[in-house]
Design an enzyme around this catalytic site. Structure first.
Site, PDB file in Angstrom:
ATOM      1  N   VAL A  63     -46.670 -14.551  47.879  1.00  0.00           N
ATOM      2  CA  VAL A  63     -47.773 -15.442  48.233  1.00  0.00           C
ATOM      3  C   VAL A  63     -48.019 -15.312  49.732  1.00  0.00           C
ATOM      4  O   VAL A  63     -47.089 -15.401  50.533  1.00  0.00           O
ATOM      5  CB  VAL A  63     -47.424 -16.915  47.889  1.00  0.00           C
ATOM      6  CG1 VAL A  63     -48.509 -17.859  48.400  1.00  0.00           C
ATOM      7  CG2 VAL A  63     -47.241 -17.084  46.389  1.00  0.00           C
ATOM      8  N   GLY A 108     -45.978 -16.518  54.589  1.00  0.00           N
ATOM      9  CA  GLY A 108     -45.873 -15.824  53.309  1.00  0.00           C
ATOM     10  C   GLY A 108     -44.523 -16.106  52.684  1.00  0.00           C
ATOM     11  O   GLY A 108     -43.630 -16.652  53.344  1.00  0.00           O
ATOM     12  N   LYS A 109     -44.367 -15.789  51.441  1.00  0.00           N
ATOM     13  CA  LYS A 109     -43.049 -15.908  50.803  1.00  0.00           C
ATOM     14  C   LYS A 109     -43.073 -15.103  49.519  1.00  0.00           C
ATOM     15  O   LYS A 109     -44.122 -14.908  48.914  1.00  0.00           O
ATOM     16  CB  LYS A 109     -42.755 -17.375  50.467  1.00  0.00           C
ATOM     17  CG  LYS A 109     -41.276 -17.677  50.340  1.00  0.00           C
ATOM     18  CD  LYS A 109     -40.623 -17.825  51.704  1.00  0.00           C
ATOM     19  CE  LYS A 109     -39.138 -18.088  51.621  1.00  0.00           C
ATOM     20  NZ  LYS A 109     -38.583 -18.490  52.920  1.00  0.00           N
ATOM     21  N   GLY A 110     -41.884 -14.647  49.100  1.00  0.00           N
ATOM     22  CA  GLY A 110     -41.795 -13.898  47.859  1.00  0.00           C
ATOM     23  C   GLY A 110     -40.626 -14.387  47.039  1.00  0.00           C
ATOM     24  O   GLY A 110     -39.748 -15.102  47.538  1.00  0.00           O
ATOM     25  N   ASP A 149     -33.965 -14.451  52.223  1.00  0.00           N
ATOM     26  CA  ASP A 149     -33.925 -15.871  51.845  1.00  0.00           C
ATOM     27  C   ASP A 149     -32.726 -16.009  50.908  1.00  0.00           C
ATOM     28  O   ASP A 149     -31.810 -15.170  50.956  1.00  0.00           O
ATOM     29  CB  ASP A 149     -35.251 -16.301  51.195  1.00  0.00           C
ATOM     30  CG  ASP A 149     -35.357 -17.818  51.072  1.00  0.00           C
ATOM     31  OD1 ASP A 149     -35.564 -18.487  52.093  1.00  0.00           O
ATOM     32  OD2 ASP A 149     -35.207 -18.346  49.952  1.00  0.00           O
TER      33      ASP A 149
END
Ligand code: NAD
Length: 424
Positions: A63, A108-110, A149
């Site tokens: 995202v 952002g992040k995944g 993360d």
């Protein structure tokens, strides 16, 4: 264990935090429309060959929340409970986290729905490469820069970087941060998030006139953030009396020997059984009680939605330092506010990681690498300045630190979006 947690939508929680600050700032509908929702949401199916020849298909997400201030920046999480809702919330927080510490990046992040413990290193490598290759056009040092993360670390970043560099036929370390030192990682990145948490605790203690010498501390989560924060606070003179990970919680009223426990966790990759190696430890039958332990400082450093309206009334800490992202629900926040608990919000408190990620990206682009001391000094300056700006804003607007941090960040993101205007 996570199945027993509060399933409040993390993204709804995040949007409620935003709305509170947006109301204080009297943002217009247009301003809100441009910066609130994610800009791009990608979901992919990832077929991966297992060691026995069978094929398993995993679901992955990326995202990009907002890129007004710079390329999207944010980690990739591997966990069986990853959801799109969670990834959207984490991407949202990244936008505002980068803005709070004023680094030129967006959010952002995944995530991948996977339990890494159930797979061999070779299977994980294939999954990592497939994840990166499947969305290769999204990524890039000027586009979107992943980082570690939960359950992803330097090795995963090395595989991501290699996959990208092989596709582009160039050495491009700036596409990810949190890399091993040998591949362009930065000194100080491993401990950066915890160092940032500790700098915030130091500043908060100064403001609250709380003596850190002998202050009692509980830390939930003993991974990257939790274990180094426990070590740092122990070094600052605090007495760490309770810690936990997903395999158990432990207490020692005289103060845990954090160095020994850290060495145990490094060796066994979990805390279970630590009471046999470190005799002074007592196992806490109900690990959730750690959050309600009689301490001065509580550091939730595991996952979201840990302190809820159910347990918030029983929290005894005076100061909460959010090492994790979103560990308090909005209802818990309100209860703790009424109890006058001083909460250092995640988008400020755990921003040390992304700050040193930014410094890593800068070093990659220069091809010149700094000493650990220089990195720490820059981190300290950035975090201390961010903490003081947020504290001043909270006093000016008469709001808690979370709303103040969003006020600081939303102003910066809104201004950047307005200056850029709308393209076509
Ligand atoms: P990690 O995988 O290294 O550690 C997570 C820890 O939480 C592990 O010890 C795990 O056992 C524990 N845990 C999981 N469920 C738990 C439970 N129910 N009770 C107690 N402990 C539990 O992950 P990390 O990198 O330390 O990240 C932790 C949190 O910090 C996450 O919210 C992450 O988004 C946030 N964060 C991490 C960084 C970073 O640089 N690593 C930066 C900013 C924010």
């Amino acid at each position: 264990m996570r199945g027993t947690f509060d399933r409040t939508s993390a993204f709804e929680n995040a949007l409620r935090q935003f709305d509170r600050a947006a109301r204080m700032l009297k943002l217009t509908r247009n301003q809100i429309a441009v910066i609130k929702e994610p800009r791009r949401v990608t979901e992919v199916q990832l077929p991966v060959q297992m060691d026995d020849g069978s094929i398993e298909v995993f679901t992955g997400y990326r995202v990009q929340h907002n890129v007004a201030r710079g390329p999207a920046k944010g980690g990739v999480r591997f966990h069986p409970d990853v959801t799109l809702d969670e990834v959207k919330a984490l991407a949202f927080w990244m936008t505002y986290k980068c803005a709070v510490v004023n680094i030129p990046m967006g959010g952002g992040k995944g995530g991948v729905i996977v339990d890494p413990k159930k797979h061999s290193p070779a299977e994980m490598e294939r999954l990592c490469r497939r994840y990166f290759a499947e969305m290769i056009d999204l990524f890039g040092g000027n586009r979107d820069i992943p980082a570690p993360d939960v359950n992803t670390g330097p090795q995963v970043m090395a595989w991501f970087m290699d996959t990208y560099s092989m596709h582009q036929q160039e050495f491009l370390p700036e596409v990810v941060t949190g890399k091993p030192l040998e591949l362009g990682g930065s000194l100080g990145r491993e401990t950066a998030t915890a160092d940032g948490v500790t700098i915030c605790v130091r500043e908060a203690a100064r403001h609250l006139r709380m003596d850190l010498g002998g202050a009692r501390v509980a830390v939930q989560g003993f991974g990257n953030v939790g274990s180094y924060t426990a070590l740092d606070l122990h070094r600052e003179g605090c007495k760490v009396v309770a810690v936990s990970d997903e395999t158990g919680a432990f207490v020692c009223e005289e103060g845990i020997d954090v160095g020994k426990l850290h060495a145990y966790a490094q060796r066994h990759r979990r805390l279970r059984g630590a009471e046999k190696a470190i005799r002074s430890l007592t196992v806490l039958e109900n690990p959730a009680k750690l959050l309600e332990w009689d301490v001065d400082i509580l550091v939730p450093a595991a996952l979201e939605n840990q302190v809820t309206k159910e347990n918030a009334p029983r929290v005894r800490a005076r100061l909460i330092a959010e090492g994790a992202n979103g560990p308090l629900t909005t209802e818990a926040d309100d209860i703790l506010d009424r109890k006058k608990v001083f909460v250092i919000p995640d988008i400020l408190c755990n921003a040390g990681g992304v700050t040193v990620s930014y410094l890593e990206w800068v070093q990659n682009r220069m091809g010149y690498y700094w000493s650990a001391r220089r990195v720490y000094e820059d981190l300290d300056e950035i975090m201390t300045s961010a903490f003081r700006t947020v504290l001043e804003t909270s006093l000016q607007y008469k709001v808690n630190l979370r709303i103040a941090a969003f006020i600081v960040a939303i102003k910066r993101v809104t201004r950047a979006a307005e200056l850029r205007g709308l393209y076509a």
